[in-house]
Design a protein around this motif. Structure first.
Motif, PDB file in Angstrom:
ATOM      1  N   GLN A 199       0.825  -1.206   0.000  1.00 56.82           N
ATOM      2  CA  GLN A 199       0.000   0.000   0.000  1.00 56.82           C
ATOM      3  C   GLN A 199       0.855   1.250   0.000  1.00 56.82           C
ATOM      4  O   GLN A 199       0.524   2.260  -0.617  1.00 56.82           O
ATOM      5  N   SER A 255      -4.802   5.188  -3.896  1.00 58.19           N
ATOM      6  CA  SER A 255      -4.991   5.480  -2.478  1.00 58.19           C
ATOM      7  C   SER A 255      -5.808   4.383  -1.806  1.00 58.19           C
ATOM      8  O   SER A 255      -6.535   3.622  -2.459  1.00 58.19           O
ATOM      9  N   PHE A 294      -2.993  10.267  -0.323  1.00 58.78           N
ATOM     10  CA  PHE A 294      -1.975   9.359   0.195  1.00 58.78           C
ATOM     11  C   PHE A 294      -1.299   9.853   1.478  1.00 58.78           C
ATOM     12  O   PHE A 294      -0.542   9.111   2.095  1.00 58.78           O
ATOM     13  N   LYS A 350       3.825  11.342   0.842  1.00 56.95           N
ATOM     14  CA  LYS A 350       3.903  10.685  -0.462  1.00 56.95           C
ATOM     15  C   LYS A 350       4.555  11.601  -1.493  1.00 56.95           C
ATOM     16  O   LYS A 350       5.193  11.130  -2.449  1.00 56.95           O
TER      17      LYS A 350
END
Length: 778
Positions: free
Chosen positions: A160, A166, A462, A466
């Motif tokens: 992930q 997302s 995110f 990120k």
């Protein structure tokens, strides 16, 4: 020197055809060169030898396949997709819309061939939409967990952290690496990159484009220069009461910035320059070009008012006011070229470009202006404006004006204005204690731009980290434990930090002795928490090295930008010492004094601190509502601002105090010299300062955040220095010191060459020439 400049002025006036032809030929030549030899600009702020760059070099050595992935130089575009309200990206309609965008991306000229192909295990570089990429990564994570016996939850968490989709499946992105160099990024290709997003938008998705290849690298400018020139024209008309005379400094300035800007544009074909470099050079070059011509033209009018013929008046104006122009220009050039001693390539380029523009402005004022005066002849002050007096206010029979009454009050009680001026600047400087520095990134871009909106979508979908992941390169060649155990120890150390969302190994070289660890912070690239995290991770390296013999470094764009900011901050003190030292010596030559250069330098420090305070208050803290997007101050602005402000501050010191020294040398008492010198110079310095403030403030209308903040800072600096320091504090100090202001040790007086800025030698030379010619006539 005044004698040589006098001869140059007379020559340029009399041989106007030769002088004008030479300058126009040079303008045409650099115009042709700019049209045929120029290249693209590149907004990359890197410094060789920083810790992040050293780590990047190690990665290029141990991972040859990644040698072209330098985050500060790689060309890439990031397409960020956001689903409509209440939807997710994994619906068939939204997946089809994203693939329509991918089809357009495959047509971009610089896209590698591998990215155009169909996705397969043999072609991992092929473009796939975020939903498919997420599914593939989850399948690989589950398979890896089974093979290595690790918890599936941990493997999926790592997947992930790397996934382009997302967790709530509403935001996704596609990273597109491009082949070629910055020179290959033509406007047509940039248009291809932008247009590729349209099919997704037409289908209802929010599609924004970020990345290095999507940033605006066009040279800003155009409107600001016209606004500045327009305001300068109004001031000049009021100053001279003549449309023709008002136009002369503008003509010379336009030709000067034309030559300097075209030459800098030509240089982009031979060296890397940022898009801001030409604009900053034009900003400074335009302001000083108008001011320098204004000073000489004002002196020319004065010489005509006392009965001097026009060719002689041109020579005397260049010999006297031109001497001050030369030394004023030299202080600016010294301050700007001294930026090269800092050892930061992009800053050196900015300083040299701006210094070149100032150099051209000085040459233009000394040669082209008297040539144009020769061309206009008796019409130089034609086009009288009704209700405006074109009479020379410096004439001996002129009535005392406001400046005369003002300076008389200052000289009478110098302590009061001195304390008031210092206190005012100190109060304005207070916000500077909260100064924060950062480099311009997508995070600091205008919220209306697609790149900033792409950045914001990534943060929302995110998390802030990120947008600015860190890359840790671990060297286990000399480790006392197995390599995998050494890599794991580094991952564990990093994961223990509170600001780390995820840390995982994303690559091991063929030799198995070097690993790449991707670290996703919880905070954004420009946040103080991320900067602290980088320092903390680096700080743990020595303990791990002592324990298991492992070495590592932190790189990535965020780490590189942090190192650049730290290097710039550390360079401030040595740069300031070099600039102040060199300029102090220069001012001793001009004024033949110790205390006058000292007070000039201290006044500059007050100006620059007040400028920092005002800039922090407006652009960092958002006070006054001038900007809607408060951000940290650009890292290289303080050091560049110091150079420019110091040069401009010394301009006004030279122009104003030189006239005081001229009166003192010619026998006036100290306070009388201050009164007379100020009364004669204040009006022209005021006009020059208003013009310079107008030119700089006009750049606040530019969209570029750095140009906007630099325009504000320079305008504020000129205001503080010209009107508070040079017109309140310095006359007060000069009056308070009296004869002591001009004290110079006898031994130093013998060593220092007499550059004759006040034109005493020129006056004696002209008097002697006149006496020799009179007997000859009789």
């Amino acid at each position: 020197m005044a004698t040589y400049l006098y001869r140059i002025g007379r020559f340029a006036y009399r041989r106007k055809g030769v002088v004008l032809s030479a300058w126009l030929a040079l303008l045409v030549l650099v115009g042709v060169a700019a049209a045929t030899l120029s290249g693209p600009t590149k907004d990359s702020f890197e410094i060789p030898g920083t810790p992040a760059q050293q780590t990047q070099d190690l990665m290029a050595e141990r991972f040859p396949q990644a040698a072209g992935s330098d985050p500060m130089n790689a060309l890439s575009a990031r397409y960020v997709f956001a689903a409509p309200e209440g939807q997710t990206l994994d619906t068939p309609e939204n997946v089809a819309a994203m693939n329509a965008v991918l089809d357009e991306i495959r047509g971009i000229s610089l896209l590698p061939d591998a990215a155009r192909g169909e996705p397969s295990p043999e072609n991992p570089a092929a473009l796939v939409d975020p939903v498919v990429a997420d599914q593939q990564m989850r399948m690989m994570a589950e398979a890896t967990a089974q093979e290595q016996g690790m918890p599936v939850e941990a493997a999926l968490a790592n997947a992930q952290a790397l996934s382009p989709l997302s967790e709530d499946r509403t935001v996704g992105y596609v990273e597109v690496a491009l082949d070629g160099e910055w020179a290959d990024l033509t406007p047509e290709i940039k248009q291809e990159i932008t247009d590729a997003a349209e099919p997704g938008r037409d289908a209802g998705l929010d599609v924004q484009v970020g990345g290095s290849a999507a940033q605006d690298t066009e040279m800003p400018g155009g409107t600001a220069e016209l606004i500045g020139i327009g305001i300068a024209a109004i001031v000049l008309v009021i100053m001279f009461g003549s449309l023709v005379a008002a136009g002369l400094p503008l003509i010379t300035a336009i030709i000067g910035i034309g030559i300097s800007s075209l030459a800098i544009t030509t240089a982009t074909g031979f060296t890397e320059l940022s898009s801001m470099t030409p604009t900053l050079a034009i900003m400074i070059g335009l302001a000083v070009a108008i001011d320098y011509s204004l000073f000489i033209l004002s002196r020319y009018r004065h010489e005509l008012s006392v009965g001097t013929d026009r060719a002689e008046a041109a020579g005397r104006a260049v010999g006297t006011a031109g001497s001050a122009v030369v030394f004023a220009g030299l202080t600016v050039i010294i301050a700007l070229t001294a930026l090269s001693v800092v050892g930061i390539p992009f800053l050196t380029a900015m300083g040299l470009a701006a210094a070149f523009a100032v150099f051209i402005a000085v040459l233009i004022a000394l040669t082209l202006l008297p040539g144009i005066l020769g061309l206009f002849g008796a019409k130089a002050f034609a086009g009288k404006v009704p209700f405006l007096s074109g009479r020379d206010p410096d004439a001996d029979d002129a009535k005392p004006g406001f400046s005369s009454r003002y300076i008389a009050a200052v000289v009478k009680r110098p302590i009061v204005p001195l304390i008031a001026g210092v206190l005012l600047l100190a109060i304005v400087a207070l916000p500077a204690t909260g100064l924060r520095l950062a480099l311009p990134t997508e995070a600091t871009a205008d919220p209306a731009t697609s790149s900033r909106q792409a950045y914001d979508l990534m943060s929302e979908g995110f998390g802030p980290g990120k947008n600015g992941p860190l890359l840790v390169v671990v060297d286990a060649q000399d480790a006392s434990v197995p390599e995998q155990e050494a890599f794991g120890a580094v991952v564990s150390s990093i994961s223990a930090e509170d600001d780390v969302v995820n840390a995982q190994i994303v690559g091991v070289n063929e030799a198995g002795d070097t690993a790449q660890i991707l670290v996703t912070p919880a905070s954004g690239p420009s946040d103080q928490e991320t900067m602290t995290l980088v320092d903390t991770i680096r700080g743990h390296e020595s303990a791990l090295h002592d324990e298991i013999g492992v070495n590592y470094g932190v790189t990535g764009q965020t780490a590189m930008e942090l190192d650049v900011s730290d290097t710039l901050q550390g360079a401030l003190a040595p740069y300031l010492a070099v600039v102040v030292g060199l300029a102090f010596i220069l001012l001793m030559l001009v004024f033949r004094s110790i205390l006058v250069p000292l007070t000039a330098t201290l006044g500059f420090l007050l100006s620059v601190l007040a400028t920092f305070g005002a800039t922090v208050a407006v652009f960092q803290e958002g006070r006054g509502g001038l900007i809607s997007n408060p951000q940290p101050i650009v890292s290289f602005m303080p050091i560049f601002l110091i150079g420019v402000v110091f040069g401009l501050a010394m301009d006004y010191q030279v122009f104003l105090v030189t006239r005081m020294r001229e009166e003192y040398v010619h026998g006036a008492a100290p306070n009388d010299a201050v009164r007379t010198g100020f009364a004669h110079g204040a009006r022209v310095v005021t006009a020059a300062a208003v013009i310079m403030i107008s030119v700089f403030a006009a750049f606040m209308f530019e969209d570029n955040a750095l140009i906007k903040s630099m325009g504000f800072a320079l305008a504020a600096a000129v205001f503080f220095d010209a009107f508070i320091v040079r017109m309140i504090i310095i006359p007060s100090v000069m009056s308070f010191l009296g004869d002591k202001a001009w004290w110079l040790p006898k031994w130093l007086d013998k060593i220092l060459p007499n550059v004759d800025v006040e034109g005493e030698k020129l006056r004696r030379h002209l008097d002697a020439t006149r006496e020799e010619s009179e007997p000859a006539r009789s």
